[in-house]
Design an enzyme around this catalytic site. Structure first.
Site, short mmCIF file in Angstrom:
data_model
loop_
_atom_site.label_atom_id
_atom_site.label_comp_id
_atom_site.label_asym_id
_atom_site.label_seq_id
_atom_site.Cartn_x
_atom_site.Cartn_y
_atom_site.Cartn_z
N TRP A 101 44.45 39.47 48.65
CA TRP A 101 43.20 39.73 49.38
C TRP A 101 43.42 39.69 50.88
CZ3 TRP A 101 40.96 42.21 46.00
CH2 TRP A 101 40.81 41.78 44.69
N ASP A 171 37.85 34.35 54.71
CA ASP A 171 37.31 34.84 53.43
C ASP A 171 37.33 33.63 52.49
OD1 ASP A 171 36.95 35.83 50.88
OD2 ASP A 171 38.55 37.33 50.99
N LYS A 195 32.30 34.75 42.55
CA LYS A 195 33.28 33.79 42.07
C LYS A 195 32.60 32.44 41.80
CE LYS A 195 36.23 37.02 42.74
NZ LYS A 195 37.02 37.33 43.89
C1 PLP Z 1 37.57 38.53 44.46
C2 PLP Z 1 37.99 38.37 45.86
C3 PLP Z 1 37.90 39.43 46.78
C4 PLP Z 1 37.41 40.81 46.40
O1 PLP Z 1 36.02 40.77 46.23
P1 PLP Z 1 35.15 42.08 46.04
O2 PLP Z 1 33.77 41.53 46.10
O3 PLP Z 1 35.51 42.66 44.72
O4 PLP Z 1 35.43 43.01 47.16
C5 PLP Z 1 38.26 39.19 48.08
N1 PLP Z 1 38.70 37.98 48.48
C6 PLP Z 1 38.80 36.95 47.62
C7 PLP Z 1 39.30 35.63 48.11
C8 PLP Z 1 38.46 37.12 46.29
O5 PLP Z 1 38.56 36.09 45.45
#
Ligand code: PLP
Length: 360
Positions: A101, A171, A195
């Site tokens: 990511w 993030d 998540k």
């Molecule tokens: C799942 C995830 C993403 C991607 O998320 P989307 O909503 O599908 O764009 C990005 N960063 C992290 C840390 C993730 O766990």
């Protein structure tokens, strides 16, 4: 079939209390004769829902008044572009690449700014967090970027990097609301909620007010400009109404459980019994450096593809689902987010012991 223990990385398990409440309110939200799905986002009732959700999130996280809370769409991926578009002033940014990511965010940023990778753990399949105490960060970098919990690889920054005075952008998709944090250490905190917080379709961004300006890259779409959303209290266009409503319920659920301190305690307990078992056997192996272990995502391998496939299949038959590891790591991964119960982790460990006894 009853409810399973869902170890999926995301979309993921939600608190049963929240789902039941949503079920009760599905056809008639508190006497208004319709579902939250059916009501105008400009109406009084929905205004109450989104305002209350924001207020509860602020309370749960202790978000200071000089930070805006935005409810957005487009997934975490959309913010991979929005971050450089909104923050680029000097046209330079520093990225710490600790997983897929972060790497995607870094590659996306390169389209809009001179993004440099100042640390990476790719040399060992992202199985650790690099030492970030004294990085070579360009002085004119507009920000330093991290992915705080690496969902796929199961590592976590237990210490934030020394940004040397630069804004920190994180993030937090897979560690959102898993523990108390000091919001003031960040310029921008964002995460997709699917998540640990709610249903897919909502991204929450918590941004210090002075970073929300009209001074964005000229190419920035109206919708990706944070100021557009901030000036309109996340209601510039139709927001992901129902998803925000469910997130609001999760915030209340967290408050009722004792807040983020209680979440952290519970999450640590769950992770501790699982790691303790992993460390006690040679049959399964954890894949990451101990000091960097995530308490949300726990990858492990057996080292035999056939046995691993058998494990996932038999686990599923036993009501333990979503345990297949990400294709880049292989093996298994147990995501044990806030809503995963201690009993769920105990059930997983009991199954692992049984499987070991039968297959070792
Ligand atoms: C799942 C995830 C993403 C991607 O998320 P989307 O909503 O599908 O764009 C990005 N960063 C992290 C840390 C993730 O766990």
């Amino acid at each position: 079939m009853g409810r399973v223990y869902n170890f999926s990385a995301g979309p993921a398990v939600l608190p049963i209390e929240v789902l039941k409440e949503a079920q009760e309110e599905m056809l008639d939200y508190r006497g208004c004769g319709m579902s939250v799905m059916e009501m105008s986002h400009r109406g009084k009732v929905y205004d109450g829902i989104i305002k209350e959700a924001e207020a509860d999130l602020r309370e749960v996280m202790g978000i200071p008044d000089n930070y805006k809370v935005l409810f957005l769409q487009g997934g975490a991926h959309q913010q991979f572009s929005a971050v450089p578009m909104n923050l680029s002033k000097n046209g330079k940014a520093a990225y710490i690449v600790t997983g897929q990511w972060a790497k995607r965010a870094y590659q996306e940023a390169k389209k809009y700014t001179d993004a440099v990778c100042v640390a990476s753990s790719e040399d060992k399949t992202f199985s650790y967090i690099p030492d970030c105490s004294d990085l070579d960060i360009p002085e004119d970098a507009d920000y330093v970027y991290i992915c705080e919990n690496n969902t796929i690889y199961g590592t976590k920054f237990w210490e934030l990097p020394n940004t040397k005075g630069h804004e920190l952008v994180a993030d937090v998709s897979s560690c959102f609301l898993s523990e108390p944090i000091d919001v003031t250490r960040y310029g921008v905190i964002y995460g997709g909620v699917q998540k640990n917080v709610g249903p897919a379709g909502v991204v929450i961004a918590i941004i210090r007010e002075d970073l929300i300006t009209d001074d964005v890259l000229p190419c920035t779409p109206t919708m990706l400009k944070w100021k557009t959303q901030a000036d309109n209290d996340s209601l510039y266009n139709t927001p992901p109404c129902y998803g925000i409503y469910i997130c609001g319920k999760v915030f209340k659920w967290i408050k009722a459980q004792g807040g983020l301190t209680a979440m952290k305690e519970r999450n640590e307990k769950k992770a501790a019994i699982l790691y303790e078992y992993l460390d006690s056997t040679d049959f399964y192996k954890g894949t990451v450096a101990k000091k960097d272990r995530s308490i949300m995502n726990v990858p492990f391998v057996i080292g035999d593809k056939e046995l691993e496939a058998k494990f996932v299949k038999e686990a599923e038959a036993n009501g333990l689902i979503g345990l297949k590891g990400h294709r880049s790591v292989g093996g298994m991964r147990a995501s044990i987010y806030n809503a995963m119960s201690y009993e769920g982790v105990e059930a997983l460990i009991a199954f692992m012991k049984k499987f070991e006894a039968e297959n070792a």
